[in-house]
Design a protein around this motif. Structure first.
Motif, PDB file in Angstrom:
ATOM      1  N   THR A  81       0.801  -1.234   0.000  1.00 23.48           N
ATOM      2  CA  THR A  81       0.000   0.000   0.000  1.00 23.48           C
ATOM      3  C   THR A  81       0.830   1.279   0.000  1.00 23.48           C
ATOM      4  OG1 THR A  81      -0.124  -0.127   2.421  1.00 23.48           O
ATOM      5  CG2 THR A  81      -2.019  -0.980   1.186  1.00 23.48           C
ATOM      6  N   GLY A  82       2.139   1.155  -0.099  1.00 24.91           N
ATOM      7  CA  GLY A  82       2.966   2.368  -0.092  1.00 24.91           C
ATOM      8  C   GLY A  82       3.179   2.961   1.288  1.00 24.91           C
ATOM      9  N   TRP A  83       2.771   2.225   2.327  1.00 21.53           N
ATOM     10  CA  TRP A  83       3.023   2.702   3.687  1.00 21.53           C
ATOM     11  C   TRP A  83       4.364   2.175   4.191  1.00 21.53           C
ATOM     12  CZ3 TRP A  83       0.664   5.612   7.647  1.00 21.53           C
ATOM     13  CH2 TRP A  83      -0.516   6.280   7.253  1.00 21.53           C
ATOM     14  N   GLY A  84       4.894   2.860   5.197  1.00 21.28           N
ATOM     15  CA  GLY A  84       6.105   2.406   5.865  1.00 21.28           C
ATOM     16  C   GLY A  84       5.977   2.659   7.358  1.00 21.28           C
ATOM     17  N   VAL A  85       6.729   1.902   8.140  1.00 24.60           N
ATOM     18  CA  VAL A  85       6.764   2.112   9.586  1.00 24.60           C
ATOM     19  C   VAL A  85       8.078   2.811   9.918  1.00 24.60           C
ATOM     20  CG1 VAL A  85       6.814   0.959  11.829  1.00 24.60           C
ATOM     21  CG2 VAL A  85       5.402   0.035   9.993  1.00 24.60           C
ATOM     22  N   VAL A  86       8.007   3.859  10.733  1.00 25.39           N
ATOM     23  CA  VAL A  86       9.234   4.507  11.208  1.00 25.39           C
ATOM     24  C   VAL A  86       9.285   4.399  12.727  1.00 25.39           C
ATOM     25  CG1 VAL A  86       9.521   6.105   9.270  1.00 25.39           C
ATOM     26  CG2 VAL A  86       8.095   6.793  11.214  1.00 25.39           C
ATOM     27  N   ALA A  87      10.481   4.244  13.268  1.00 25.45           N
ATOM     28  CA  ALA A  87      10.631   4.116  14.720  1.00 25.45           C
ATOM     29  C   ALA A  87      10.695   5.490  15.372  1.00 25.45           C
ATOM     30  CB  ALA A  87      11.895   3.328  15.046  1.00 25.45           C
ATOM     31  N   VAL A  88      10.001   5.614  16.491  1.00 26.02           N
ATOM     32  CA  VAL A  88      10.049   6.836  17.308  1.00 26.02           C
ATOM     33  C   VAL A  88      10.221   6.402  18.774  1.00 26.02           C
ATOM     34  CG1 VAL A  88       8.673   8.315  15.767  1.00 26.02           C
ATOM     35  CG2 VAL A  88       7.503   6.867  17.447  1.00 26.02           C
ATOM     36  N   PRO A  89      10.618   7.341  19.629  1.00 25.68           N
ATOM     37  CA  PRO A  89      10.878   6.958  21.025  1.00 25.68           C
ATOM     38  C   PRO A  89       9.607   6.683  21.830  1.00 25.68           C
ATOM     39  CG  PRO A  89      11.865   9.104  20.483  1.00 25.68           C
ATOM     40  CD  PRO A  89      10.961   8.738  19.360  1.00 25.68           C
ATOM     41  N   GLY A  90       8.433   6.917  21.257  1.00 24.94           N
ATOM     42  CA  GLY A  90       7.167   6.764  21.988  1.00 24.94           C
ATOM     43  C   GLY A  90       6.214   7.781  21.402  1.00 24.94           C
ATOM     44  N   LEU A  91       5.347   8.324  22.231  1.00 27.74           N
ATOM     45  CA  LEU A  91       4.396   9.324  21.723  1.00 27.74           C
ATOM     46  C   LEU A  91       5.145  10.567  21.252  1.00 27.74           C
ATOM     47  CD1 LEU A  91       1.715   8.835  24.512  1.00 27.74           C
ATOM     48  CD2 LEU A  91       1.569   8.078  22.131  1.00 27.74           C
ATOM     49  N   VAL A  92       4.677  11.129  20.162  1.00 25.15           N
ATOM     50  CA  VAL A  92       5.331  12.311  19.590  1.00 25.15           C
ATOM     51  C   VAL A  92       4.313  13.454  19.513  1.00 25.15           C
ATOM     52  CG1 VAL A  92       6.933  10.878  18.239  1.00 25.15           C
ATOM     53  CG2 VAL A  92       4.793  11.662  17.184  1.00 25.15           C
ATOM     54  N   PRO A  93       4.760  14.678  19.334  1.00 31.81           N
ATOM     55  CA  PRO A  93       3.804  15.797  19.244  1.00 31.81           C
ATOM     56  C   PRO A  93       2.802  15.579  18.107  1.00 31.81           C
ATOM     57  CG  PRO A  93       6.040  16.634  19.477  1.00 31.81           C
ATOM     58  CD  PRO A  93       6.155  15.136  19.256  1.00 31.81           C
ATOM     59  N   ASP A  94       1.602  16.086  18.303  1.00 33.12           N
ATOM     60  CA  ASP A  94       0.516  15.868  17.344  1.00 33.12           C
ATOM     61  C   ASP A  94       0.900  16.247  15.914  1.00 33.12           C
ATOM     62  OD1 ASP A  94      -1.286  14.965  19.312  1.00 33.12           O
ATOM     63  OD2 ASP A  94      -1.698  17.024  19.918  1.00 33.12           O
ATOM     64  N   ALA A  95       1.517  17.410  15.755  1.00 34.63           N
ATOM     65  CA  ALA A  95       1.850  17.873  14.403  1.00 34.63           C
ATOM     66  C   ALA A  95       2.830  16.914  13.718  1.00 34.63           C
ATOM     67  CB  ALA A  95       2.439  19.285  14.449  1.00 34.63           C
TER      68      ALA A  95
END
Ligand code: PHE
Ligand code: FE
Length: 293
Positions: A81-95
């Motif tokens: 579907t053209g999606w990808g997963v990116v890693a983040v440290p946890g919850l990130v700012p809404d924007a």
């Protein structure tokens, strides 16, 4: 998008808050935690989760052999579907969150809950984010919905209406139910990633189950600390996509800003009632939430 969010960019993160997954750094015990959680859900989800979810789980080979490597996962997801997963440290700012969704990137926590807290989560971890959310991203319609939601999120932020839009996410992406010819099925990530709520959401007499209505949902309060007291049922993923992309939310935000919020367990005159809940579970005090969204 979250309830608690970090506002200070961690040192190791890029400006878009992404970090390396650090796949080689997971311990055997952490891989084992994934496998345990996976096996518990794999056992109960057939017949409960919707086809799109179960199909996605298969297609991505989100196996029970430990935490998935995002690089391998993304090869399949990108092709589907053209999606990808990116890693983040946890919850990130809404924007930041919306910007990723609007570009077909799903931000996922790279850490996993401890082996002693399989059922209790203070903050969404990689199991919730990847097992819960990513299978649905293999469905072309849902994939478009998530991207449209990201764009809508950026707009809601600029209009000061995020509280209303966040309820749409909550009652669809996290806790949505789908009506099928075989009965109700789960598509919400907050449900499918929780053993106890996967059972409660479909089988309990306690919660209300109501037909999805965009304006109604955006006016409805929700709880983050326990099982839901109301679930909203969509008739098809395509309907969800059509009604949200086909509606200009600007006037709708304006309209509902003059209307009262709807209490969590209320049943309103226009509601399509699938199940009128006893609310016994909530009345008896419930208990600490079994998952996180
Ligand atoms: N149509 C919405 C708007 O006008 C955007 C949106 C689409 C929001 C899909 C959520 C989901 O803002
Ligand atoms: Fe979530």
């Amino acid at each position: 998008m979250g309830v608690v969010e970090r506002t200070v960019l961690p040192k190791a993160a890029s400006p878009d808050w992404t970090i390396p997954q650090g796949f080689d750094l997971y311990s055997e015990a952490e891989h084992q935690t994934w496998t345990t959680l996976y096996e518990r859900q794999a056992e109960i989800l057939p017949g409960r989760a919707c086809e799109a979810f179960l199909h996605g789980l298969e297609a991505l080979d989100l196996h029970g052999h430990g935490i998935p490597d995002f690089q391998q996962l993304n090869e399949k997801l990108l092709e589907l579907t053209g999606w990808g997963v990116v890693a983040v440290p946890g919850l990130v700012p809404d924007a930041v969150f919306f910007e990723h969704l609007a570009n077909r990137r799903f931000p996922a926590a790279n850490f996993i809950r401890g082996a002693g807290e399989l059922d209790y989560l203070q903050e969404p971890d990689i199991f919730h984010d990847v097992f819960g959310h990513v299978p649905m991203l293999t469905d072309p319609v849902f994939a478009d919905y998530m991207q449209a939601y990201g764009k809508g999120g950026l707009r809601a932020l600029s209009l000061g209406s995020l509280a209303n839009l966040a309820r749409l996410y909550w009652y669809t992406v996290e806790f949505g139910l789908l009506e099928t010819s075989e009965g109700l099925r789960i598509y919400g990530a907050g449900i499918v990633s929780s053993r106890t709520e996967s059972i409660f959401a479909l089988a309990s007499d306690s919660p209300n189950r109501l037909g999805f209505d965009l304006e109604r949902v955006m006016r409805t309060l929700y709880r983050i600390d326990d099982f839901q007291q109301v679930y909203f049922i969509i008739s098809a993923l395509q309907h969800l996509l059509d009604v949200t992309t086909g509606t200009d939310f600007g006037p709708l935000y304006h309209k509902i800003s003059h209307m009262p919020d709807i209490p969590i367990a209320a049943i309103e005159p226009g509601d399509k009632v699938f199940t009128r809940g006893t609310q016994d579970y909530a009345r008896s005090g419930g208990r600490v939430r079994q998952g996180a969204a």
